[in-house]
Design a protein around this motif. Structure first.
Motif, short mmCIF file in Angstrom:
data_model
loop_
_atom_site.label_atom_id
_atom_site.label_comp_id
_atom_site.label_asym_id
_atom_site.label_seq_id
_atom_site.Cartn_x
_atom_site.Cartn_y
_atom_site.Cartn_z
N LEU A 279 -10.86 -23.02 -9.95
CA LEU A 279 -11.89 -22.23 -10.63
C LEU A 279 -11.72 -22.29 -12.15
N VAL A 280 -10.47 -22.25 -12.62
CA VAL A 280 -10.23 -22.35 -14.07
C VAL A 280 -10.63 -23.73 -14.57
N ALA A 281 -10.38 -24.76 -13.77
CA ALA A 281 -10.75 -26.13 -14.18
C ALA A 281 -12.26 -26.25 -14.40
N ILE A 282 -13.04 -25.56 -13.57
CA ILE A 282 -14.50 -25.62 -13.70
C ILE A 282 -14.96 -25.10 -15.07
N LYS A 283 -14.23 -24.13 -15.62
CA LYS A 283 -14.65 -23.50 -16.88
C LYS A 283 -14.12 -24.22 -18.12
N GLN A 284 -13.35 -25.29 -17.94
CA GLN A 284 -12.75 -25.96 -19.10
C GLN A 284 -13.77 -26.78 -19.89
N ASP A 285 -13.55 -26.83 -21.20
CA ASP A 285 -14.37 -27.68 -22.07
C ASP A 285 -13.54 -28.82 -22.65
N ASP A 286 -12.26 -28.90 -22.26
CA ASP A 286 -11.33 -29.92 -22.75
C ASP A 286 -10.87 -30.76 -21.58
N LEU A 287 -11.03 -32.08 -21.68
CA LEU A 287 -10.70 -32.97 -20.57
C LEU A 287 -9.23 -32.90 -20.19
N LYS A 288 -8.34 -32.79 -21.19
CA LYS A 288 -6.91 -32.71 -20.89
C LYS A 288 -6.58 -31.45 -20.08
N ARG A 289 -7.15 -30.33 -20.45
CA ARG A 289 -6.87 -29.08 -19.73
C ARG A 289 -7.47 -29.11 -18.34
N LEU A 290 -8.62 -29.76 -18.18
CA LEU A 290 -9.20 -29.89 -16.85
C LEU A 290 -8.27 -30.68 -15.94
N ILE A 291 -7.73 -31.80 -16.42
CA ILE A 291 -6.82 -32.60 -15.61
C ILE A 291 -5.55 -31.81 -15.30
N ALA A 292 -5.08 -31.01 -16.28
CA ALA A 292 -3.88 -30.20 -16.07
C ALA A 292 -4.07 -29.20 -14.94
N TYR A 293 -5.19 -28.48 -14.95
CA TYR A 293 -5.44 -27.50 -13.89
C TYR A 293 -5.72 -28.17 -12.55
N PHE A 400 -9.37 -21.27 3.56
CA PHE A 400 -9.38 -20.94 2.12
C PHE A 400 -8.97 -22.14 1.28
N ALA A 401 -7.97 -22.88 1.75
CA ALA A 401 -7.54 -24.08 1.00
C ALA A 401 -8.65 -25.12 0.96
N CYS A 402 -9.42 -25.22 2.04
CA CYS A 402 -10.49 -26.23 2.11
C CYS A 402 -11.63 -25.94 1.13
N ILE A 403 -11.74 -24.70 0.64
CA ILE A 403 -12.75 -24.41 -0.37
C ILE A 403 -12.54 -25.28 -1.60
N SER A 404 -11.27 -25.64 -1.84
CA SER A 404 -10.96 -26.48 -3.01
C SER A 404 -11.63 -27.85 -2.92
N ILE A 405 -11.96 -28.31 -1.73
CA ILE A 405 -12.64 -29.60 -1.59
C ILE A 405 -13.98 -29.56 -2.33
N ILE A 406 -14.67 -28.41 -2.22
CA ILE A 406 -15.95 -28.24 -2.92
C ILE A 406 -15.70 -28.09 -4.42
N LEU A 407 -14.70 -27.28 -4.77
CA LEU A 407 -14.44 -26.99 -6.18
C LEU A 407 -14.00 -28.23 -6.94
N VAL A 408 -13.14 -29.06 -6.32
CA VAL A 408 -12.67 -30.26 -7.02
C VAL A 408 -13.83 -31.22 -7.26
N ALA A 409 -14.78 -31.27 -6.35
CA ALA A 409 -15.97 -32.11 -6.55
C ALA A 409 -16.82 -31.58 -7.70
N ILE A 410 -16.90 -30.25 -7.81
CA ILE A 410 -17.71 -29.65 -8.87
C ILE A 410 -17.14 -29.99 -10.24
N TYR A 411 -15.83 -29.76 -10.44
CA TYR A 411 -15.31 -29.97 -11.79
C TYR A 411 -15.06 -31.44 -12.12
N THR A 412 -14.74 -32.25 -11.11
CA THR A 412 -14.49 -33.67 -11.39
C THR A 412 -15.79 -34.42 -11.65
N LEU A 413 -16.74 -34.26 -10.77
CA LEU A 413 -18.02 -34.95 -10.96
C LEU A 413 -18.81 -34.32 -12.11
N GLY A 414 -18.58 -33.03 -12.35
CA GLY A 414 -19.20 -32.39 -13.52
C GLY A 414 -18.69 -32.99 -14.81
#
Length: 474
Positions: A279-293, A400-414
């Motif tokens: 969820l924090v990765a989705i809100k990032q505006d910095d590519l390095k911090r997105l990869i970190a989260y 609950f862990a599988c929800i991350s499958i959706i979230l990782v697609a959102i922030y990576t493809l975003g």
């Protein structure tokens, strides 16, 4: 030959301190890393467990004992393959005192090799510290504007973790009737329930900081953002695997009752970490911090799969340790190329880069799809096995862990959409393709991703016996 895996980067690193010329330092370090990689391939090809043992500290009954089973072979291969990729992709980078920079990189590799190979607990601790010390200097000397603050936090967290581990190994050493630091001797210690609980938390907290596991993760995004990108690659691609590796090698076999007693707590924390970091990765505006989260989320999934104590889940962790290293380093290489081309890492400043650098866009797409764990990429089989283990342990933890499958697609493809598509911005209008040495490195990594996505059997076969041995010891 197994000793050479440590000696080559140590000797090359010490020699590199005396090289003042930038080009000479780069070429020397690249050649040294390639030699280490070739020697690693030779040792890995040797059937069975490769071992070496000689006297070190006889007064303490501690020996210079190295052992390379399937898991160690896999992680030594990851360690050996990453440095040539990192060096080849950063040939255009410039550093003050380049000899010192590459020396610290090589010494970090040597320390991690020692961690993965040690069959003596005191030797393991020695190499654990040896890997961290040059990493401190890489961040503090060559980092970004907030490098001192980030390095200080990194130092405090890892120092506390190292201190806990030192207390833990001394605690077990004095309990051990053999008074030996040999890992095989530690496995045979008969501990009471209280002793297991104490030992479990002393060791596991040290390893959880290194992973890092939620809520001990706060040092990581700042360190990754502020460290020079090649150092960030080695931190996220290989060094965090030290925590995963040590949990499997030490915590599971030495404290089986405590693991069964506390594993539900660890899995809950890990699942929270997966969702929080995503969820924090989705809100990032910095590519390095997105990869970190993103990295925190993937590591937390590995940690959860370990504590399911399912063979299929543990096998997935083995595969994913290698595959995550390849994918995250590929993402960092692209991030570094984007920053060098545009002068920024902020999504709000970027856009339309695919029109200027279509090959770089293609490479990022492959890395992004692997990060999402799309079938036919290397991450798919590892995540499939880990989720399988979670479902066998507890269906709600898996859901609950599988929800991350959706979230990782959102922030990576975003991130892909914000950087490479849309209108060309003032930062990307003059951008062009990355240098050929960067593209060649990314193409090699893309081939590894596709090959292991189609045919993951080499790593599965390499680590199968280790998984069964660990669960048997438990």
């Amino acid at each position: 030959m197994i000793v050479l895996l440590i000696l080559i980067p140590v000797i090359a690193g010490l020699l590199s301190f005396f090289i003042k010329n930038d080009r000479a330092a780069k070429n020397f370090s690249l050649i040294a890393s390639v030699i280490t990689f070739l020697v690693t391939l030779y040792v890995i090809a040797t059937p069975g467990t490769v071992a070496y043992d000689t006297q070190w500290l006889p007064q303490l009954n501690s020996s210079f004992s190295l052992s390379m089973d399937g898991m160690a072979k896999m992680l030594c291969l990851l360690n050996a393959i990453t440095l040539p990729l990192i060096f080849s992709s950063s040939l255009g980078n410039r550093y003050s005192k380049p000899g010192n920079f590459y020396a610290l990189m090589l010494l970090t590799q040597a320390g991690m090799m020692g961690v993965f190979l040690s069959a003596d607990v005191l030797l393991f601790y020695f190499f654990w510290e040896l890997a961290l010390i040059p990493a401190y200097f890489l961040c503090s000397e060559y980092g970004g504007a907030r490098k001192i603050q980030a390095t200080y936090k990194f130092f405090v967290y890892t120092f506390i973790g190292s201190l806990l581990m030192l207390i833990g190994l001394l605690y077990l050493y004095f309990i051990n009737p053999e008074h030996s630091f040999a890992i095989s001797s530690f496995y045979k210690i008969h501990l009471s329930a209280t002793q297991q609980n104490i030992g479990f938390w002393l060791f596991f907290l040290a390893f959880a900081i290194k992973m890092p596991l939620f809520p001990l993760h706060t040092w990581q995004p700042d360190a990754y953002e502020q460290a020079p990108t090649p150092a960030t690659m080695i931190l996220s691609g290989v060094m965090v695997k030290m925590g995963i590796y040590a949990t499997i090698r030490y915590v599971l076999p030495m404290f089986p009752q405590a693991v069964l007693h506390f594993n539900h707590i660890i899995i809950i924390l890990a699942v929270i970490g997966i969702l929080y970091a995503s969820l924090v990765a989705i809100k990032q505006d910095d590519l390095k911090r997105l990869i970190a989260y993103s990295s925190i989320a993937h590591i937390c999934l590995m940690c959860a799969a370990i504590f399911t104590l399912q063979e299929v889940g543990l096998q997935g962790v083995m595969v994913q340790m290698f595959n995550h290293g390849i994918v995250v380093i590929g993402l960092w290489i692209v991030a570094n190329a984007i920053e060098q081309q545009t002068g920024t890492r902020k999504f709000s400043d970027l856009g339309g880069l695919a029109q200027r650098a279509p090959l770089l866009a293609t490479m990022f797409l492959i890395m992004a799809l692997a990060n999402v764990a799309l079938p036919l990429t290397n991450s798919f089989i590892g995540e499939f096995l880990m989720f399988n283990g979670l479902f066998r342990y507890n269906i709600w933890a898996a859901v609950f862990a599988c929800i991350s499958i959706i979230l990782v697609a959102i922030y990576t493809l975003g991130a892909m959409q914000k950087i490479f598509y849309g209108e060309v911005s003032s930062f990307t209008k003059d951008a062009k393709e990355a240098p050929m040495y960067v593209n060649y490195t990314l193409i090699i990594m893309a081939l590894i991703i596709v090959f292991l996505g189609v045919y993951p059997q080499p790593i599965l076969h390499l680590t199968r016996d280790t998984v069964q041995a660990v669960l048997h010891l438990k």
